[in-house]
Design a protein around this motif. Structure first.
Motif, PDB file in Angstrom:
ATOM      1  N   HIS A  29      11.631  16.820   8.834  1.00 14.33           N
ATOM      2  CA  HIS A  29      13.053  16.793   8.477  1.00 14.33           C
ATOM      3  C   HIS A  29      13.813  17.852   9.258  1.00 14.33           C
ATOM      4  O   HIS A  29      14.512  18.671   8.695  1.00 14.33           O
ATOM      5  CB  HIS A  29      13.201  17.001   6.968  1.00 14.33           C
ATOM      6  CG  HIS A  29      12.420  18.184   6.465  1.00 14.33           C
ATOM      7  ND1 HIS A  29      11.096  18.078   6.113  1.00 14.33           N
ATOM      8  CD2 HIS A  29      12.751  19.483   6.294  1.00 14.33           C
ATOM      9  CE1 HIS A  29      10.665  19.268   5.726  1.00 14.33           C
ATOM     10  NE2 HIS A  29      11.643  20.136   5.833  1.00 14.33           N
ATOM     11  N   TYR A  30      13.602  17.867  10.569  1.00 18.29           N
ATOM     12  CA  TYR A  30      14.174  18.940  11.377  1.00 18.29           C
ATOM     13  C   TYR A  30      15.120  18.351  12.427  1.00 18.29           C
ATOM     14  O   TYR A  30      14.673  17.653  13.331  1.00 18.29           O
ATOM     15  CB  TYR A  30      13.055  19.741  12.053  1.00 18.29           C
ATOM     16  CG  TYR A  30      11.920  20.042  11.099  1.00 18.29           C
ATOM     17  CD1 TYR A  30      12.152  20.817   9.958  1.00 18.29           C
ATOM     18  CD2 TYR A  30      10.651  19.516  11.289  1.00 18.29           C
ATOM     19  CE1 TYR A  30      11.126  21.076   9.045  1.00 18.29           C
ATOM     20  CE2 TYR A  30       9.627  19.776  10.391  1.00 18.29           C
ATOM     21  CZ  TYR A  30       9.862  20.550   9.279  1.00 18.29           C
ATOM     22  OH  TYR A  30       8.859  20.788   8.382  1.00 18.29           O
ATOM     23  N   TYR A 165       3.437  22.118   0.278  1.00 23.49           N
ATOM     24  CA  TYR A 165       3.172  23.418   0.906  1.00 23.49           C
ATOM     25  C   TYR A 165       2.417  24.333  -0.054  1.00 23.49           C
ATOM     26  O   TYR A 165       1.531  25.083   0.356  1.00 23.49           O
ATOM     27  CB  TYR A 165       4.476  24.119   1.319  1.00 23.49           C
ATOM     28  CG  TYR A 165       5.330  23.382   2.326  1.00 23.49           C
ATOM     29  CD1 TYR A 165       4.785  22.433   3.176  1.00 23.49           C
ATOM     30  CD2 TYR A 165       6.687  23.657   2.436  1.00 23.49           C
ATOM     31  CE1 TYR A 165       5.580  21.756   4.090  1.00 23.49           C
ATOM     32  CE2 TYR A 165       7.489  22.997   3.355  1.00 23.49           C
ATOM     33  CZ  TYR A 165       6.940  22.041   4.173  1.00 23.49           C
ATOM     34  OH  TYR A 165       7.725  21.385   5.081  1.00 23.49           O
ATOM     35  N   TYR A 221       8.880  29.065   9.556  1.00 20.74           N
ATOM     36  CA  TYR A 221      10.006  28.538  10.346  1.00 20.74           C
ATOM     37  C   TYR A 221      11.342  28.650   9.616  1.00 20.74           C
ATOM     38  O   TYR A 221      12.385  28.766  10.246  1.00 20.74           O
ATOM     39  CB  TYR A 221       9.749  27.098  10.833  1.00 20.74           C
ATOM     40  CG  TYR A 221       9.439  26.105   9.755  1.00 20.74           C
ATOM     41  CD1 TYR A 221      10.437  25.376   9.141  1.00 20.74           C
ATOM     42  CD2 TYR A 221       8.132  25.895   9.356  1.00 20.74           C
ATOM     43  CE1 TYR A 221      10.142  24.467   8.145  1.00 20.74           C
ATOM     44  CE2 TYR A 221       7.815  24.988   8.363  1.00 20.74           C
ATOM     45  CZ  TYR A 221       8.828  24.278   7.756  1.00 20.74           C
ATOM     46  OH  TYR A 221       8.522  23.378   6.769  1.00 20.74           O
ATOM     47  N   TYR A 222      11.305  28.657   8.282  1.00 16.62           N
ATOM     48  CA  TYR A 222      12.557  28.840   7.533  1.00 16.62           C
ATOM     49  C   TYR A 222      13.108  30.249   7.770  1.00 16.62           C
ATOM     50  O   TYR A 222      14.316  30.449   7.893  1.00 16.62           O
ATOM     51  CB  TYR A 222      12.339  28.622   6.041  1.00 16.62           C
ATOM     52  CG  TYR A 222      11.966  27.198   5.677  1.00 16.62           C
ATOM     53  CD1 TYR A 222      12.907  26.168   5.781  1.00 16.62           C
ATOM     54  CD2 TYR A 222      10.694  26.885   5.239  1.00 16.62           C
ATOM     55  CE1 TYR A 222      12.576  24.869   5.450  1.00 16.62           C
ATOM     56  CE2 TYR A 222      10.350  25.578   4.907  1.00 16.62           C
ATOM     57  CZ  TYR A 222      11.292  24.573   5.014  1.00 16.62           C
ATOM     58  OH  TYR A 222      10.952  23.280   4.693  1.00 16.62           O
TER      59      TYR A 222
END
Ligand code: FE
Length: 343
Positions: A29-30, A165, A221-222
């Motif tokens: 979802h990027y 996750y 990455y967030y």
């Protein structure tokens, strides 16, 4: 002939009149991935139709569609889900000299009976601990075990325990500590919650910055996204928090993978494999690193992402666990979560 019953609506994907195409079911979802798809089409002339869903949604859809599925490539963002899809026979094990050469053994599935590999990890992300540097010391939160320390009562923010996750992190903890200790640990984690789990990883980081909690758990990455943001709000947020790569003195930080596979019933197998091989190319791997702040899966790939380098100091110790072990623990972990009341 029996009619095909769809539990989910079939895809209305038309074949382009002018040539080759692949249908991708993607859990990535990027938005930065758009450039990746455009580059592939430009390089190969193969058009991409994409359906976005989460990992679970894609698995459900593939099962419902069965042999009639138009899916060619499957992209998932969690190790346990990749394992699950493999076990359920949703992938076509493929032979690719290139992928076997560049993707390390521990980041791909074991060889199947037909000699092919069911799926390949294409990028990695670490699950790290973020804390308020004015309220806590690094030594308070430098292991996952310490998240259950009564000292952190009312201070912890984390997304839903059942999110993939976390299921993968807890599945890994089960491997490291055994199920009994893990359940005791999960109980301690629940006791330390500052609020009921809600939102994504970024919301937990924001919770630390706002003072609602003092410690949180997030994928790297967030964090990197916030670190690289030009938005003053994000910058102020990053100023308030510190990051720790947990368990450097023991088994290492939990690593998850995003990966891809050719769909079991793909009608465009050659082009599907071409796309997976493209994702292992230097330009695509650099895209994962620079576009979505993930670590490349390809061995020895150099990349230039100042946020990733800054947060880890360049290198960190990551756990080495077979993905299948994490996958097999999923049901056990969900039962533990139910027992300890971890929503
Ligand atoms: Fe994510």
């Amino acid at each position: 002939m029996a009619a095909i019953v769809y539990l989910v609506p079939p895809l209305a994907i038309a074949q382009p009149a002018d040539g080759a195409f692949i249908n991708i079911y993607s859990a990535r979802h990027y938005p930065t991935d758009e450039a990746l798809y455009a580059d592939f089409t430009k390089t190969t002339g193969i058009k991409i139709n994409r359906i976005d869903s989460d990992d679970a949604g894609i698995l459900t859809r593939l099962k419902a569609e069965g042999a009639a599925s138009p899916a060619d490539v499957i992209l998932l963002v969690d190790a346990a889900r990749l394992w699950r899809a493999e076990v359920e026979g949703l992938f076509l094990p493929v032979k690719s000299k290139l992928l076997e050469e560049v993707i390390p053994d521990n980041l791909r599935a074991k060889r199947a009976d037909n000699g092919g590999i069911p799926w390949f990890g294409l990028s990695t992300r670490a699950r790290v601990i973020v804390y308020d540097k004015f309220k806590l010391q690094k030594s308070d939160v430098d292991t996952y075990e310490k998240l259950a320390d009564p000292k952190l009562k009312g201070k912890l923010c984390i997304r839903s325990g059942s999110h993939p996750y976390n299921l993968s992190l807890f599945g890994a903890m089960t491997e490291h500590m055994g199920p009994q200790q893990t359940e005791i640990w999960l109980k301690g984690v629940v006791n330390n919650l500052a609020r009921n789990p809600a939102g994504g990883d970024t919301d937990q980081i924001k919770g630390v910055a706002s003072g609602e909690c003092a410690v949180a758990v997030s994928n790297t990455y967030y964090l990197a996204r916030l670190m690289r943001s030009f938005n003053p709000v994000d910058k102020a947020l990053v100023e308030k928090v510190s990051i720790v790569f947990p368990n450097q003195a023991s088994w290492g930080t939990h690593l998850n993978i995003a990966g891809g596979a050719v769909a079991k019933n793909s009608k465009n197998q050659i082009n599907a494999l071409k796309f997976l091989e493209y994702l292992a190319s230097a330009s695509a791997q650099n895209h994962f690193a620079n576009g979505n702040n993930e670590w490349p899966a390809v061995k020895g790939m150099s990349f230039d992402n100042p946020a990733l380098k800054a947060m880890s100091g360049g290198v960190f110790k990551s756990e080495v666990l077979p993905v299948s072990a994490i996958g097999m623990n999923q049901i056990k972990v969900q039962q533990m979560l139910d027992r300890v009341g971890f929503k």
